[in-house]
Design a protein around this motif. Structure first.
Motif, PDB file in Angstrom:
ATOM      1  N   UNK A 281      -9.068   8.032  15.977  1.00 55.65           N
ATOM      2  CA  UNK A 281     -10.122   8.726  15.249  1.00 55.65           C
ATOM      3  C   UNK A 281     -10.383   8.066  13.886  1.00 55.65           C
ATOM      4  N   UNK A 282      -9.296   7.696  13.223  1.00 55.68           N
ATOM      5  CA  UNK A 282      -9.430   7.024  11.925  1.00 55.68           C
ATOM      6  C   UNK A 282     -10.194   5.711  12.094  1.00 55.68           C
ATOM      7  N   UNK A 283      -9.845   4.956  13.125  1.00 52.23           N
ATOM      8  CA  UNK A 283     -10.510   3.676  13.365  1.00 52.23           C
ATOM      9  C   UNK A 283     -12.013   3.878  13.600  1.00 52.23           C
ATOM     10  N   UNK A 284     -12.348   4.862  14.453  1.00 45.86           N
ATOM     11  CA  UNK A 284     -13.761   5.156  14.736  1.00 45.86           C
ATOM     12  C   UNK A 284     -14.524   5.531  13.466  1.00 45.86           C
ATOM     13  N   UNK A 285     -13.936   6.411  12.687  1.00 39.53           N
ATOM     14  CA  UNK A 285     -14.598   6.919  11.496  1.00 39.53           C
ATOM     15  C   UNK A 285     -14.818   5.815  10.459  1.00 39.53           C
ATOM     16  N   UNK A 286     -13.785   4.957  10.285  1.00 33.96           N
ATOM     17  CA  UNK A 286     -13.934   3.848   9.331  1.00 33.96           C
ATOM     18  C   UNK A 286     -15.036   2.909   9.799  1.00 33.96           C
ATOM     19  N   UNK A 287     -15.103   2.684  11.101  1.00 33.89           N
ATOM     20  CA  UNK A 287     -16.107   1.817  11.681  1.00 33.89           C
ATOM     21  C   UNK A 287     -17.508   2.389  11.452  1.00 33.89           C
ATOM     22  N   UNK A 288     -17.659   3.688  11.695  1.00 34.15           N
ATOM     23  CA  UNK A 288     -18.928   4.371  11.484  1.00 34.15           C
ATOM     24  C   UNK A 288     -19.406   4.205  10.040  1.00 34.15           C
ATOM     25  N   UNK A 289     -18.464   4.274   9.089  1.00 33.80           N
ATOM     26  CA  UNK A 289     -18.827   4.165   7.678  1.00 33.80           C
ATOM     27  C   UNK A 289     -18.897   2.720   7.202  1.00 33.80           C
ATOM     28  N   UNK A 290     -18.750   1.800   8.135  1.00 39.35           N
ATOM     29  CA  UNK A 290     -18.867   0.387   7.784  1.00 39.35           C
ATOM     30  C   UNK A 290     -17.709  -0.161   6.957  1.00 39.35           C
ATOM     31  N   UNK A 291     -16.516   0.429   7.122  1.00 43.41           N
ATOM     32  CA  UNK A 291     -15.344  -0.105   6.421  1.00 43.41           C
ATOM     33  C   UNK A 291     -14.619  -1.071   7.347  1.00 43.41           C
ATOM     34  N   UNK A 292     -14.590  -2.341   6.940  1.00 45.57           N
ATOM     35  CA  UNK A 292     -13.890  -3.337   7.750  1.00 45.57           C
ATOM     36  C   UNK A 292     -12.401  -3.272   7.460  1.00 45.57           C
ATOM     37  N   UNK A 293     -11.589  -3.377   8.509  1.00 50.75           N
ATOM     38  CA  UNK A 293     -10.149  -3.315   8.263  1.00 50.75           C
ATOM     39  C   UNK A 293      -9.433  -4.594   8.690  1.00 50.75           C
ATOM     40  N   UNK A 294      -8.445  -4.975   7.896  1.00 44.76           N
ATOM     41  CA  UNK A 294      -7.614  -6.146   8.222  1.00 44.76           C
ATOM     42  C   UNK A 294      -6.425  -5.740   9.085  1.00 44.76           C
ATOM     43  N   UNK A 295      -5.963  -4.504   8.851  1.00 46.32           N
ATOM     44  CA  UNK A 295      -4.766  -4.064   9.564  1.00 46.32           C
ATOM     45  C   UNK A 295      -4.701  -2.543   9.545  1.00 46.32           C
ATOM     46  N   UNK A 296      -4.206  -1.982  10.626  1.00 50.84           N
ATOM     47  CA  UNK A 296      -4.013  -0.536  10.647  1.00 50.84           C
ATOM     48  C   UNK A 296      -2.845  -0.207  11.566  1.00 50.84           C
ATOM     49  N   UNK A 297      -2.084   0.802  11.211  1.00 49.36           N
ATOM     50  CA  UNK A 297      -0.959   1.159  12.077  1.00 49.36           C
ATOM     51  C   UNK A 297      -0.447   2.541  11.793  1.00 49.36           C
ATOM     52  N   UNK A 298       0.255   3.068  12.812  1.00 53.47           N
ATOM     53  CA  UNK A 298       0.897   4.358  12.686  1.00 53.47           C
ATOM     54  C   UNK A 298       2.370   4.066  12.420  1.00 53.47           C
ATOM     55  N   UNK A 299       2.897   4.624  11.334  1.00 49.56           N
ATOM     56  CA  UNK A 299       4.291   4.332  11.015  1.00 49.56           C
ATOM     57  C   UNK A 299       5.102   5.609  11.059  1.00 49.56           C
ATOM     58  N   UNK A 300       6.174   5.571  11.829  1.00 56.88           N
ATOM     59  CA  UNK A 300       7.089   6.716  11.875  1.00 56.88           C
ATOM     60  C   UNK A 300       8.267   6.403  10.981  1.00 56.88           C
ATOM     61  N   UNK A 301       8.796   7.415  10.292  1.00 54.09           N
ATOM     62  CA  UNK A 301       9.946   7.121   9.454  1.00 54.09           C
ATOM     63  C   UNK A 301      11.139   6.739  10.321  1.00 54.09           C
ATOM     64  N   UNK A 302      11.916   5.799   9.859  1.00 55.24           N
ATOM     65  CA  UNK A 302      13.131   5.420  10.562  1.00 55.24           C
ATOM     66  C   UNK A 302      14.291   6.105   9.867  1.00 55.24           C
ATOM     67  N   UNK A 303      15.466   6.023  10.476  1.00 50.72           N
ATOM     68  CA  UNK A 303      16.645   6.573   9.810  1.00 50.72           C
ATOM     69  C   UNK A 303      16.906   5.840   8.496  1.00 50.72           C
ATOM     70  N   UNK A 304      16.461   4.599   8.416  1.00 53.59           N
ATOM     71  CA  UNK A 304      16.599   3.876   7.140  1.00 53.59           C
ATOM     72  C   UNK A 304      15.850   4.587   6.029  1.00 53.59           C
ATOM     73  N   UNK A 305      14.627   5.038   6.338  1.00 54.95           N
ATOM     74  CA  UNK A 305      13.847   5.780   5.342  1.00 54.95           C
ATOM     75  C   UNK A 305      14.599   7.049   4.938  1.00 54.95           C
ATOM     76  N   UNK A 306      15.173   7.722   5.944  1.00 60.20           N
ATOM     77  CA  UNK A 306      15.920   8.951   5.680  1.00 60.20           C
ATOM     78  C   UNK A 306      17.072   8.658   4.731  1.00 60.20           C
ATOM     79  N   UNK A 307      17.792   7.625   5.055  1.00 58.99           N
ATOM     80  CA  UNK A 307      18.979   7.270   4.289  1.00 58.99           C
ATOM     81  C   UNK A 307      18.630   6.946   2.843  1.00 58.99           C
ATOM     82  N   UNK A 308      17.571   6.174   2.682  1.00 57.11           N
ATOM     83  CA  UNK A 308      17.150   5.814   1.324  1.00 57.11           C
ATOM     84  C   UNK A 308      16.708   7.057   0.560  1.00 57.11           C
ATOM     85  N   UNK A 309      15.964   7.924   1.218  1.00 56.04           N
ATOM     86  CA  UNK A 309      15.483   9.093   0.479  1.00 56.04           C
ATOM     87  C   UNK A 309      16.625  10.058   0.146  1.00 56.04           C
TER      88      UNK A 309
END
Ligand SMILES: Nc1ncnc2c1ncn2[C@@H]1O[C@H](COP(=O)(O)OP(=O)(O)O)[C@@H](O)[C@H]1O
Ligand SMILES: [Mg+2]
Length: 338
Positions: A281-309
């Protein structure tokens, strides 16, 4: 009813150091608890108390239904422990080491022999079975130590950093052995500095630091605590950042989400719910508004993130090669001194 491993308010001090500062644990029968923490957190001390090797200053521990402080000998008969090569006799061969353990536990010599052969095969030690353990590399000793702990398949097992010093192949192999054990009903407490290991093996995780349990839950629960998944977008043009921000704020978590922007790298980050569908949905919407993207991704926290926080610093797994080197070094030093 308390689980197969239960501890309440365990305290152990060494001089000024509170190695255990009030630890509570409850491990249901047939599950794996991962005790995760950096060097010096108190993991080994906890294992030593629970396996009767060390008296706590205060607190209570019950293992396999038996009070650890009142009946240590009975506890010892119901548990297996693998730690810092404790079980391995350097001057016996791998095969002799394993047979000896079987005999200590009153197996018939035939049963002990069969069990030794089976374990040597399973831990890739068959070729080295008739060499003395002192000729083994650090990784081989660790495998022999683990095999020794498994000779009698006790109902409750403790493994203190079982895969530190193992190469990836042996680590994988050990993981599948552990999974088989647990499928067979064994309760396991495992300490580790490897987040990936806790993620892979443990039903529940206790994060320890400075002798305290600072967080507990399943890997997923711990990850969710650090804020859940987010979308990261790198837009192509600086002057489209504001438009992208509006799109992400509207589609992000709760509809008015806070978007973090790094102007320099043109990277925007927003917490989301809805996973891949939302990403599309994000990709479609950005495209509709004429925003070109170099990179996009869904990031889930890892246990590393948990540990650091949680701890404020990254987990520093003890360098595998370092510990292997240490074992080699100790061996060479011994030999040089002869
Ligand atoms: N026998 C001991 N004498 C003095 N200090 C100890 C002893 N055992 C552990 N400690 C200290 O207690 C703390 C916890 O150690 P330990 O349980 O080995 O941590 P971990 O296994 O998580 O690395 C550390 O600060 C360590 O230096
Ligand atoms: Mg330790």
């Amino acid at each position: 009813m308390p689980g197969a491993i239960y501890a309440e308010g365990l305290v152990k001090t060494f001089g000024d150091v509170r190695a255990l500062d009030g630890v509570d644990l409850d491990v249901p029968e047939g599950t794996v608890l991962g005790l995760l923490g950096p060097n010096g957190a108190g993991k080994t001390t906890a294992v030593r108390v629970l396996t009767t090797l060390l008296q706590p200053d205060s607190g209570k521990a019950v293992v396999a239904g038996i009070d650890v402080l009142k009946h240590p000998n009975e506890v010892r008969r119901s548990i297996g422990l693998s730690g810092q090569f404790a079980a391995v006799d350097e001057y016996l061969t791998g095969r002799e080491n394993l047979r000896m353990v079987g005999q200590l536990y009153q197996m018939s010599s035939r049963a002990a022999k069969a069990r030794a052969d089976e374990l040597l095969e399973r831990f890739n030690l068959a070729d080295a079975a008739d060499r003395t353990a002192k000729t083994y590399s650090g990784g081989m000793r660790r495998r022999l130590d683990l095999a020794a702990a498994l000779v009698v398949s006790p109902p409750v097992m403790f493994m203190d950093e079982p895969t530190t010093g193992l190469d990836p192949r042996n680590r994988q192999q050990l993981w599948s052995i552990i999974q088989e054990l647990v499928a067979g009903g064994t309760t396991l407490l495992l300490t580790t500095q490897y987040l990936e290991e806790a993620d892979h093996l443990a039903h529940d995780i206790c994060v320890v630091d400075h002798g305290r349990v600072i967080a507990r839950g399943t890997a997923d629960q711990l990850k969710a605590r650090t804020g859940g998944e987010r979308v990261e977008v790198v837009v192509h043009q600086q002057d489209r950042i504001d438009t992208a921000r509006t799109v992400l704020a509207a589609l992000g978590k709760g509809g008015e989400a806070t978007v973090t922007v790094d102007e320099h790298t043109r990277k925007l980050t927003v917490p989301v719910t809805g996973g891949a569908k939302l990403l599309a949905e994000v990709i479609r919407e950005l495209d509709t508004r004429g925003v070109e993207i170099d990179d996009i991704g869904l990031r889930r926290p890892t246990l590393d993130d948990v540990f650091i926080s949680l701890t404020g610093h990254a987990a520093e797994a003890e360098d595998a090669t370092k510990s292997e080197d240490a074992a080699e070094l100790a061996k060479n030093t011994k030999e040089a001194g002869k």
